[in-house]
Design a protein around this motif. Structure first.
Motif, mmCIF file in Angstrom:
data_model
loop_
_atom_site.group_PDB
_atom_site.id
_atom_site.type_symbol
_atom_site.label_atom_id
_atom_site.label_comp_id
_atom_site.label_asym_id
_atom_site.label_seq_id
_atom_site.Cartn_x
_atom_site.Cartn_y
_atom_site.Cartn_z
ATOM 1 N N ASP A 134 0.822 -1.204 0.000
ATOM 2 C CA ASP A 134 0.000 0.000 0.000
ATOM 3 C C ASP A 134 0.861 1.260 0.000
ATOM 4 N N THR A 135 2.175 1.110 -0.254
ATOM 5 C CA THR A 135 3.081 2.255 -0.315
ATOM 6 C C THR A 135 3.425 2.568 -1.764
ATOM 7 N N ILE A 136 3.283 3.835 -2.153
ATOM 8 C CA ILE A 136 3.672 4.297 -3.473
ATOM 9 C C ILE A 136 4.830 5.260 -3.302
ATOM 10 N N GLU A 137 5.937 4.968 -3.975
ATOM 11 C CA GLU A 137 7.130 5.805 -3.870
ATOM 12 C C GLU A 137 7.393 6.462 -5.212
ATOM 13 N N TYR A 138 7.486 7.799 -5.201
ATOM 14 C CA TYR A 138 7.725 8.573 -6.410
ATOM 15 C C TYR A 138 9.169 9.073 -6.422
ATOM 16 N N ASN A 139 9.814 8.959 -7.556
ATOM 17 C CA ASN A 139 11.129 9.557 -7.763
ATOM 18 C C ASN A 139 10.913 10.993 -8.216
ATOM 19 N N ALA A 140 11.235 11.948 -7.366
ATOM 20 C CA ALA A 140 10.902 13.347 -7.634
ATOM 21 C C ALA A 140 11.528 13.842 -8.937
ATOM 22 N N ALA A 141 12.714 13.349 -9.273
ATOM 23 C CA ALA A 141 13.397 13.832 -10.470
ATOM 24 C C ALA A 141 12.655 13.487 -11.753
ATOM 25 N N PRO A 146 8.861 23.628 -12.853
ATOM 26 C CA PRO A 146 9.727 24.768 -13.177
ATOM 27 C C PRO A 146 10.732 25.040 -12.069
ATOM 28 N N PRO A 147 11.857 25.653 -12.387
ATOM 29 C CA PRO A 147 12.842 26.006 -11.362
ATOM 30 C C PRO A 147 12.224 26.868 -10.274
ATOM 31 N N GLY A 148 12.599 26.593 -9.034
ATOM 32 C CA GLY A 148 12.087 27.370 -7.918
ATOM 33 C C GLY A 148 10.749 26.915 -7.397
ATOM 34 N N SER A 149 10.162 25.834 -7.953
ATOM 35 C CA SER A 149 8.858 25.367 -7.500
ATOM 36 C C SER A 149 8.943 24.763 -6.100
ATOM 37 N N THR A 150 7.785 24.690 -5.436
ATOM 38 C CA THR A 150 7.724 24.142 -4.088
ATOM 39 C C THR A 150 7.277 22.690 -4.122
ATOM 40 N N VAL A 151 7.331 22.064 -2.969
ATOM 41 C CA VAL A 151 6.851 20.682 -2.841
ATOM 42 C C VAL A 151 5.378 20.613 -3.214
ATOM 43 N N GLU A 152 4.616 21.636 -2.894
ATOM 44 C CA GLU A 152 3.200 21.654 -3.247
ATOM 45 C C GLU A 152 3.019 21.515 -4.749
ATOM 46 N N ASP A 153 3.845 22.206 -5.522
ATOM 47 C CA ASP A 153 3.773 22.089 -6.982
ATOM 48 C C ASP A 153 4.174 20.696 -7.445
ATOM 49 N N LEU A 154 5.173 20.118 -6.790
ATOM 50 C CA LEU A 154 5.603 18.768 -7.129
ATOM 51 C C LEU A 154 4.488 17.764 -6.880
ATOM 52 N N LEU A 155 3.803 17.886 -5.746
ATOM 53 C CA LEU A 155 2.733 16.944 -5.422
ATOM 54 C C LEU A 155 1.620 16.982 -6.460
ATOM 55 N N ARG A 156 1.354 18.152 -7.004
ATOM 56 C CA ARG A 156 0.307 18.259 -8.023
ATOM 57 C C ARG A 156 0.630 17.450 -9.275
ATOM 58 N N PHE A 186 9.711 16.981 11.174
ATOM 59 C CA PHE A 186 10.407 18.254 11.081
ATOM 60 C C PHE A 186 9.456 19.407 10.779
ATOM 61 N N PHE A 187 8.423 19.127 10.004
ATOM 62 C CA PHE A 187 7.566 20.209 9.557
ATOM 63 C C PHE A 187 6.104 19.994 9.919
ATOM 64 N N GLY A 188 5.849 19.297 11.007
ATOM 65 C CA GLY A 188 4.479 19.146 11.462
ATOM 66 C C GLY A 188 3.699 18.144 10.647
ATOM 67 N N ASN A 189 2.415 17.988 11.028
ATOM 68 C CA ASN A 189 1.592 16.986 10.360
ATOM 69 C C ASN A 189 0.460 17.593 9.562
ATOM 70 N N ASP A 190 0.408 18.901 9.450
ATOM 71 C CA ASP A 190 -0.596 19.512 8.598
ATOM 72 C C ASP A 190 -0.022 19.640 7.195
ATOM 73 N N PRO A 191 -0.700 19.090 6.186
ATOM 74 C CA PRO A 191 -0.146 19.127 4.834
ATOM 75 C C PRO A 191 0.216 20.527 4.368
ATOM 76 N N LYS A 192 -0.592 21.515 4.751
ATOM 77 C CA LYS A 192 -0.329 22.872 4.307
ATOM 78 C C LYS A 192 0.911 23.456 4.958
ATOM 79 N N LEU A 193 1.337 22.869 6.078
ATOM 80 C CA LEU A 193 2.558 23.336 6.716
ATOM 81 C C LEU A 193 3.784 22.710 6.086
ATOM 82 N N ALA A 194 3.670 21.467 5.696
ATOM 83 C CA ALA A 194 4.853 20.709 5.302
ATOM 84 C C ALA A 194 5.226 20.877 3.846
ATOM 85 N N THR A 195 4.409 21.555 3.047
ATOM 86 C CA THR A 195 4.658 21.559 1.603
ATOM 87 C C THR A 195 4.869 22.931 1.003
ATOM 88 N N LYS A 196 4.581 23.990 1.722
ATOM 89 C CA LYS A 196 4.596 25.310 1.105
ATOM 90 C C LYS A 196 5.959 25.990 1.090
#
Length: 952
Positions: A134-141, A146-156, A186-196
């Motif tokens: 039940d685990t899905i692992e994505y290779n971010a690369a 675009p350059p400078g994007s955040t984790v939130e953009d990557l998740l989309r 490190f960055f809490g458990n709220d998705p909006k905290l950990a990705t922006k």
């Protein structure tokens, strides 16, 4: 906007259907079979088609139980086929278009990983996506942003992951409950905290999986509950050092609105053991409080602390008892969104964390202040057994609030079995308010309105508050698996001292006696309140068979409330006399005991628990008009309740999950409700307490089912819930037939219920390029209340349909569109002629383009519709924001942005609501169109987002 959204959706669907047309002569089918060196099938292997140019994903699937896979309707071209399976070297093969409509690759043999082949495996290109159970692992690369994007953009960009316009994350159809970085919080458990705030190029892997609850981890007893979790694995170069950013912006004055300005910044430095953070902000752009993303950086690994609940029972952390609405938050206020009205804001603080395997320390100080100006218009219509009346209200207020907050969390692992946790959260605050209100009450009869009463009020108030909560938690894990013990002690204190100068003029135009036509109220009200509470809890879990566990717990609470309220009637020239009917002094002692036990069965994904608790609540109180009174009235009440609890959690494998449960919660009347205090802050709507109130019981049931197909990334989530109330605490009304003054008093009524459901269904229209998510929510409520002694049943039917379309076809374009259509039907038993339907619809579109020269353009449109045909209410509000920005500098650490907020100058805060026997609409003037030029400097590269609504 509505038609544009529907048109875009239809075009996309047409394109998708055409692309899937098997009759198209230019398409072909690719198939094969994943096997090992002995030709044995490798079931559920992850199979991907990649672009040879940049290894970006084109399509993917999972092999069947026999190892077979098929890709249909492929465009002509060259593809890189990659197959991955745990314990085997990834298989790679180039596939070129042939004249055949079907290309069968046959058996594709994969070699197991051996010590000799380890170096080969390391050098082999990592698969973009790997599925392990039940685990899905994505290779971010493999997912280009675009350059400078955040984790939130990557998740989309990730298949099966959706991020809505507010940053909420759903994965595999379920809400993400927790986010970790390198497996740590490190960055809490709220998705909006950990990705922006994290950059996308800082991430090497993204893992999505179902995690155990913290209680299950603590005790070692599987409770069957799962939390959808995202783990972000950092690249080595991002795991230490400092990072931060500062943003400053200014905009010109326009339309009699003062120039807009804002400045905010943060600095963070952390390594494997220590984290230090500074944060500050100042603005007049309605950013009332620290934003979610800045809070994430500020609090570091202690943004949220899991398993810190000090009240045990039924493995849920729910005491099944609440004290009305008396609880006050001591945490840092986090919102960051554009608030109502006009506000000037400032805040700042520091945080330090020390985190090792055995010792964890977090300390923080934070101060915030807000000056808020609100100008509002309210229109409210109240329904009586015969007839109705309407209230027109115009209010203007200026509020100021300032708060100092301190928090400490210390956790010490004494050894491998013993853990100690200390928690402190404290707040010291002050505020003042100046409120001016005019209310006109109009009597409605025979389709005509007659002015009956007019109230003009000016209230000046000052408040000082102090609160502190302290908890000590001890946990013991025995050597025997599953056996554990926990104990906790808590002390909490809250003080609230306030002064109110009430000046009101009340005119009663239909009074027959001339002496009753005008009432002037001039009062000084002083209220001092103190609340102390002591709590203790014990928990013991014992495994008594291979599949069974016995859980026992005890909760104790002793609470002491003291309130001294003095009201003086003052004259025009000062001085005053005591008003004994409005003054009160009271003391309340609350004692709560609960003892419970449950049996849990856990085996092969099936987890069933059943238990019960007996709880007793005792109230010992006394009150009088003054604390020096010789005679006190007493309130002595004891309530004993049996609380059952049943829960079912069943992991049915193959990504199917079933859950359900039944429990009872108890709501104790608040001190405010149980004391016979009269509150005349609004002279036309008076509140008074009721010392005869009983606790409210709610019988709660819920059930749900979730399903996720990892091959097609189709997901389904269904939830059903319901509550039936016993001795429900309601706020009944008594309306004076002559003056129309309404007096509200809490009392118990039998009955009342709430039933509802939520369902979502998501699927890719084109994998990695377009996704459609549909959802629906239904809610049916029945709420009784007494109106002038006559029982009124208010029935609400709420229907909401929603759709979200996500388009990420290329690196230079993203589009997110969603629509929410809501309708509420309200029916009243005492006056069915006032039955009505309320419409609340919202349509959103968000488009970002990367233009030549490294320039980004973003535009968003939010179109809101509020309608109530019964009363001729029709409000339509389009909010259009736009920005153009460019990353500058060789190191890409700076950004220049020109933003336009509410370009159409239509922003207005509007709400409409149908209550027990009334319907109300409200309009509040709110910060509208302004422009701002801002500059951002980031120590590690600016976060140029592919979706932004006016700033960071």
């Amino acid at each position: 906007m509505k038609n544009l959204f529907l048109l875009t959706l239809l075009c996309l669907l047409s394109t998708s259907l055409y692309a899937q047309n098997p009759g198209s002569p230019t398409r072909f089918t690719l198939q094969g079979r994943a096997v090992d060196t002995s030709a044995a099938p490798l079931p559920s292997s992850t199979v991907m088609l990649l672009s040879p140019k940049d290894s970006s994903m084109v399509n993917f699937t999972r092999a069947t139980d026999k190892g077979a896979f098929t890709f249909k309707n492929l465009r002509p071209g060259t593809y890189l086929l990659k197959i991955s399976f745990v314990g085997y070297i990834p298989f790679n093969q180039m596939v070129k278009t042939e004249s055949n409509s079907v290309i069968d690759l046959g058996d594709l043999k994969m070699k197991p990983i051996t010590k000799e082949l380890f170096e080969v495996v390391v050098k082999t290109a990592r698969a973009p996506l790997t599925i392990k159970g039940d685990t899905i692992e994505y290779n971010a690369a493999s997912f280009k942003v675009p350059p400078g994007s955040t984790v939130e953009d990557l998740l989309r960009k990730l298949p099966g992951v959706q991020v809505d316009q507010d940053g909420n994350i759903r994965a595999q159809g379920q809400e993400v409950k927790k986010v970790t970085v390198d497996g740590k919080s490190f960055f809490g458990n709220d998705p909006k905290l950990a990705t922006k705030n994290l950059q996308a190029d800082a991430i090497t892997k993204v893992q999505v999986y179902n995690d155990k609850t913290e209680q299950a981890k603590l005790t070692g007893v599987e409770d069957g509950k799962k939390e959808k979790t995202v783990n972000l694995e950092l690249k080595e170069e991002f795991k230490k050092g400092g990072f931060g950013k500062i943003t400053a912006g200014v905009g010109p004055a326009s339309n009699d609105i003062a120039p807009r300005a804002e400045i905010k910044g943060n600095y963070n430095k952390f390594n494997s053991k220590q984290q230090f953070s500074l944060v500050g902000l100042g603005n007049n752009t309605n950013q009332q409080g620290i934003s979610w993303n800045d809070y994430q950086d500020f609090r570091g690994s202690n943004s949220f602390n899991w398993n810190d609940n000090a009240d045990f029972g039924f493995s849920s952390g729910n005491r099944f008892i609440s004290f009305g609405d008396d609880e006050e938050t001591l945490g840092i206020p986090v919102n960051g969104g554009s608030g109502r009205g006009f506000s000037n804001n400032a805040a700042g603080g520091a945080n330090y964390n020390y985190d090792t395997k055995k010792t964890k320390l977090s300390t923080s100080y934070y101060y915030n202040q807000t000056r808020l100006e609100l100008n509002s218009l309210r229109n409210r219509k109240n329904f009586l057994e015969s007839g109705s009346f309407r209230t027109e209200e115009n209010s203007n207020q200026i509020n100021f609030n300032g708060n100092h907050r301190v928090s400490i969390r210390f956790e010490k692992q004494l050894d491998s079995l013993n853990t100690l946790v200390f928690l402190n959260n404290s707040r010291l605050g002050s505020g003042n308010s100046n409120v001016g209100t005019r209310q006109d009450l109009l009597r409605i009869a025979s389709l005509t309105e007659t002015l009956s009463t007019r109230n003009t009020t000016n209230n000046l108030s000052n408040t000082n508050q102090f609160g502190s909560a302290n908890s000590l938690i001890y946990r013991l894990k025995f050597k025997k698996k599953g056996r554990s013990f926990a104990a906790s002690a808590t002390y909490q204190i809250n003080t609230n001292d306030g002064d109110l100068a009430l000046r009101a003029r009340n005119e009663f135009f239909q009074a027959t006696n001339i002496n009753d036509q005008l009432r002037i109220i001039r009062q000084d009200q002083n209220t001092n309140s103190l609340r102390n509470e002591y709590r203790a809890s014990l928990l013991y879990i014992e495994p008594f068979a291979k599949k069974f566990f016995w859980e026992s717990f005890y909760n104790f609470s002793l609470r002491y409330d003291e309130v001294d309220r003095n009201v003086l009637n003052v004259g025009e020239v000062g001085g005053g006399t005591r008003n004994d009917s409005l003054s009160r002094y009271y003391k309340n002692n609350y004692t709560f005991n609960r003892l419970g036990s449950s049996i849990r069965y856990s085996y092969k994904g099936l987890n069933l628990s059943a238990g019960a608790a007996g709880q007793q609540f005792t109230l010992d109180g006394q009150y009088a008009s003054d604390q020096t009174s010789r005679t006190f009235n007493t309130i002595n009440r004891t309530f004993t309740t049996l609380i059952p609890n049943v829960s079912l959690n069943y992991d049915m494998k193959n990504n199917r999950y079933l859950y359900g449960g039944y429990d009872v919660n108890v709501r104790i009347p608040s001190s405010r409700d149980i004391q016979p205090i009269i509150n005349n802050t609004n002279p036309l709507f008076i509140n008074e307490g009721n010392p005869t109130l009983l606790p409210q019981l709610g019988h709660n049931m819920n059930a749900g089912f979730s399903y996720f197909n990892p091959a097609s990334f189709t997901n389904l989530f269904v939830n059903l819930y319901g509550t039936y109330y016993v001795n429900q605490i309601v706020y009944s009304q008594s309306v004076d037939p002559q003056t129309l003054i309404t007096t509200t008093r809490p009392e118990n009524l039998q009955g009342g219920k709430n039933l509802g459901s939520y369902m979502s269904f998501g699927f890719p229209l084109k994998k990695t390029k377009a996704t459609l998510n549909l959802n629906t929510q239904l809610n049916f409520g029945n709420n009784p209340t007494n109106i002038n002694g006559i029982r009124n049943e208010t029935n609400n039917e709420n229907y909401t349909l929603g759709a979200r379309l996500e388009l990420t076809p290329t690196d230079w374009l993203t589009f997110y569109g969603n629509a929410s259509i809501g309708r509420t039907n309200t029916r009243y038993s005492i006056n069915s002629g006032q039955n009505q339907s309320i419409v609340n619809n919202t349509y959103n579109g968000d488009l970002t383009l990367k233009l030549p020269g490294g320039i980004y353009a973003n535009t968003t449109m939010n179109y809101r519709v509020y309608q109530n045909d019964r009363f001729g209410f029709d409000q339509r509000i389009p909010i259009w924001n736009a920005s153009v920005y460019r990353i500058v500098g060789k190191a890409k650490k700076a950004e220049i942005r020109l933003s336009g907020v509410d370009m159409l100058n239509r922003n207005l805060n509007v709400s409409q609501y149908a209550g027990q026997n009334y319907v109300q609409e409200e309009r509040i003037q709110t910060l509208a169109r302004y422009f701002m030029l801002s500059f951002t400097y980031n120590m590690r590269g600016v976060q140029a987002k592919m979706r932004r609504d006016g700033g960071y």
